[in-house]
Design a protein around this motif. Sequence first.
Motif, PDB file in Angstrom:
ATOM      1  N   VAL A  24      12.778   3.349   0.699  1.00 22.54           N
ATOM      2  CA  VAL A  24      12.846   4.473  -0.248  1.00 22.54           C
ATOM      3  C   VAL A  24      12.568   5.767   0.518  1.00 22.54           C
ATOM      4  N   PRO A  25      13.509   6.697   0.541  1.00 23.58           N
ATOM      5  CA  PRO A  25      13.302   7.960   1.272  1.00 23.58           C
ATOM      6  C   PRO A  25      12.046   8.682   0.804  1.00 23.58           C
ATOM      7  N   GLY A  26      11.304   9.198   1.795  1.00 24.89           N
ATOM      8  CA  GLY A  26      10.106   9.966   1.474  1.00 24.89           C
ATOM      9  C   GLY A  26       8.829   9.157   1.456  1.00 24.89           C
ATOM     10  N   PHE A  27       8.927   7.835   1.629  1.00 26.79           N
ATOM     11  CA  PHE A  27       7.745   6.961   1.607  1.00 26.79           C
ATOM     12  C   PHE A  27       7.613   6.211   2.940  1.00 26.79           C
ATOM     13  N   ARG A  28       6.373   5.961   3.335  1.00 22.46           N
ATOM     14  CA  ARG A  28       6.125   5.124   4.503  1.00 22.46           C
ATOM     15  C   ARG A  28       4.830   4.347   4.303  1.00 22.46           C
ATOM     16  N   VAL A  29       4.809   3.113   4.777  1.00 23.50           N
ATOM     17  CA  VAL A  29       3.605   2.283   4.695  1.00 23.50           C
ATOM     18  C   VAL A  29       2.773   2.538   5.938  1.00 23.50           C
ATOM     19  N   VAL A  30       1.528   2.937   5.745  1.00 19.22           N
ATOM     20  CA  VAL A  30       0.649   3.232   6.879  1.00 19.22           C
ATOM     21  C   VAL A  30      -0.367   2.125   7.109  1.00 19.22           C
ATOM     22  N   ALA A  31      -0.533   1.210   6.130  1.00 16.25           N
ATOM     23  CA  ALA A  31      -1.481   0.107   6.306  1.00 16.25           C
ATOM     24  C   ALA A  31      -1.238  -0.941   5.234  1.00 16.25           C
ATOM     25  N   SER A  32      -1.693  -2.175   5.521  1.00 22.10           N
ATOM     26  CA  SER A  32      -1.652  -3.268   4.549  1.00 22.10           C
ATOM     27  C   SER A  32      -3.021  -3.924   4.496  1.00 22.10           C
ATOM     28  N   ALA A  33      -3.319  -4.569   3.385  1.00 24.23           N
ATOM     29  CA  ALA A  33      -4.589  -5.276   3.221  1.00 24.23           C
ATOM     30  C   ALA A  33      -4.355  -6.467   2.309  1.00 24.23           C
ATOM     31  N   HIS A  34      -5.263  -7.487   2.454  1.00 29.49           N
ATOM     32  CA  HIS A  34      -5.059  -8.727   1.707  1.00 29.49           C
ATOM     33  C   HIS A  34      -6.292  -9.149   0.909  1.00 29.49           C
ATOM     34  N   SER A  35      -7.257  -8.246   0.783  1.00 30.91           N
ATOM     35  CA  SER A  35      -8.454  -8.496  -0.025  1.00 30.91           C
ATOM     36  C   SER A  35      -9.031  -7.156  -0.441  1.00 30.91           C
ATOM     37  N   THR A  36      -9.966  -7.200  -1.393  1.00 29.29           N
ATOM     38  CA  THR A  36     -10.629  -5.973  -1.829  1.00 29.29           C
ATOM     39  C   THR A  36     -11.390  -5.330  -0.680  1.00 29.29           C
ATOM     40  N   ALA A  37     -12.143  -6.135   0.050  1.00 28.32           N
ATOM     41  CA  ALA A  37     -12.943  -5.607   1.159  1.00 28.32           C
ATOM     42  C   ALA A  37     -12.054  -4.975   2.223  1.00 28.32           C
ATOM     43  N   GLU A  38     -10.936  -5.659   2.536  1.00 26.78           N
ATOM     44  CA  GLU A  38     -10.035  -5.124   3.548  1.00 26.78           C
ATOM     45  C   GLU A  38      -9.361  -3.837   3.060  1.00 26.78           C
ATOM     46  N   ALA A  39      -9.022  -3.785   1.773  1.00 25.55           N
ATOM     47  CA  ALA A  39      -8.399  -2.580   1.219  1.00 25.55           C
ATOM     48  C   ALA A  39      -9.337  -1.385   1.338  1.00 25.55           C
ATOM     49  N   LEU A  40     -10.600  -1.586   0.970  1.00 21.32           N
ATOM     50  CA  LEU A  40     -11.566  -0.491   1.043  1.00 21.32           C
ATOM     51  C   LEU A  40     -11.814  -0.072   2.493  1.00 21.32           C
ATOM     52  N   ASP A  54      -2.206  -5.184  -5.792  1.00 18.98           N
ATOM     53  CA  ASP A  54      -2.198  -6.461  -6.497  1.00 18.98           C
ATOM     54  C   ASP A  54      -3.515  -6.606  -7.264  1.00 18.98           C
ATOM     55  N   HIS A  55      -3.481  -7.354  -8.364  1.00 22.03           N
ATOM     56  CA  HIS A  55      -4.709  -7.573  -9.133  1.00 22.03           C
ATOM     57  C   HIS A  55      -5.452  -8.808  -8.652  1.00 22.03           C
ATOM     58  N   TYR A  56      -4.724  -9.866  -8.325  1.00 22.69           N
ATOM     59  CA  TYR A  56      -5.347 -11.127  -7.933  1.00 22.69           C
ATOM     60  C   TYR A  56      -5.623 -11.126  -6.432  1.00 22.69           C
ATOM     61  N   LEU A  57      -6.872 -10.855  -6.071  1.00 21.23           N
ATOM     62  CA  LEU A  57      -7.302 -10.829  -4.680  1.00 21.23           C
ATOM     63  C   LEU A  57      -8.394 -11.873  -4.479  1.00 21.23           C
ATOM     64  N   PRO A  58      -8.603 -12.361  -3.240  1.00 21.86           N
ATOM     65  CA  PRO A  58      -9.510 -13.501  -3.034  1.00 21.86           C
ATOM     66  C   PRO A  58     -10.989 -13.219  -3.257  1.00 21.86           C
ATOM     67  N   ASP A  59     -11.422 -11.966  -3.106  1.00 24.63           N
ATOM     68  CA  ASP A  59     -12.851 -11.677  -3.272  1.00 24.63           C
ATOM     69  C   ASP A  59     -13.129 -11.060  -4.656  1.00 24.63           C
ATOM     70  N   GLU A  60     -12.526  -9.915  -4.940  1.00 25.53           N
ATOM     71  CA  GLU A  60     -12.625  -9.315  -6.266  1.00 25.53           C
ATOM     72  C   GLU A  60     -11.226  -8.946  -6.710  1.00 25.53           C
ATOM     73  N   ASN A  61     -11.081  -8.526  -7.974  1.00 26.06           N
ATOM     74  CA  ASN A  61      -9.724  -8.181  -8.411  1.00 26.06           C
ATOM     75  C   ASN A  61      -9.384  -6.733  -8.062  1.00 26.06           C
ATOM     76  N   GLY A  62      -8.113  -6.399  -8.255  1.00 22.28           N
ATOM     77  CA  GLY A  62      -7.644  -5.080  -7.870  1.00 22.28           C
ATOM     78  C   GLY A  62      -8.350  -3.950  -8.593  1.00 22.28           C
ATOM     79  N   LEU A  63      -8.747  -4.181  -9.830  1.00 19.13           N
ATOM     80  CA  LEU A  63      -9.436  -3.127 -10.567  1.00 19.13           C
ATOM     81  C   LEU A  63     -10.767  -2.753  -9.914  1.00 19.13           C
ATOM     82  N   ALA A  64     -11.361  -3.706  -9.186  1.00 31.21           N
ATOM     83  CA  ALA A  64     -12.602  -3.400  -8.469  1.00 31.21           C
ATOM     84  C   ALA A  64     -12.341  -2.371  -7.377  1.00 31.21           C
TER      85      ALA A  64
END
Length: 227
Positions: A24-40, A54-64
């Motif tokens: 999609v023009p104008g967008f770029r991915v700068v990082a990926s994560a696979h858990s709440t802790a990794e996302a933070l 995503d909402h379903y993550l291995p440690d806590e859910n996405g809303l966390a």
Amino acid sequence: MIDVLVVDDDTRVARINAAYVAKVPGFRVVASAHSTAEALARLSEVPVDLILLDHYLPDENGLAVVRELRRLGHQTDVIMVTAARDVATVQAAMRHGALQYLVKPFSFAGLRTKLEAYATLRDTLERGGEAEQAEVDRIFGTLSAGTVEPDLPKGHSPTTAELVRQVLLAADGALSAQEIAERAGVSRQTAQRYLKLLERADRVRLSLKYGETGRPEHRYVWVKATG
């Protein structure tokens, strides 16, 4: 460029989503994560504009992740991209400030529509200034992208229909088919086909404007939902 963090517990799905974003023009991915802790952790290392979460993550859910972001004062935008479709989760996501909610499985066109609507929203907000009611309606209108009616016949693209809708939502008044075509980046014939479909579904209102030649020009406006 709009910098994106992709968060999904499935590494394969995360790669697919990242590949979609990159198309999609104008967008770029700068990082990926696979858990709440990794996302933070990623968010503390790399500033991003948007999270595909995503909402379903291995440690806590996405809303966390969203709750912790807001607690820390981060205003990063969030689009939920998840198989969670229960009303309670959707409502909680909305209340925590998620701008969009895309239910898995989805197509590239579905995600592209959400991202393009988000880009339109950012562009509108970054212009700043004061907003009249019509401008407020357009800002909120971008958040409902992807809900074009009616169900389109075979051979018609939901993405093209959404482009036509976005052009009409952003307009200050009625537009001709040629003006819509130019703003949407499609041919006049293509714009007319989609306008006829949307008119039959009562999503677009047609009016006639008479010029000096006496030949009326068809002009279109989006019919906003009531109630």
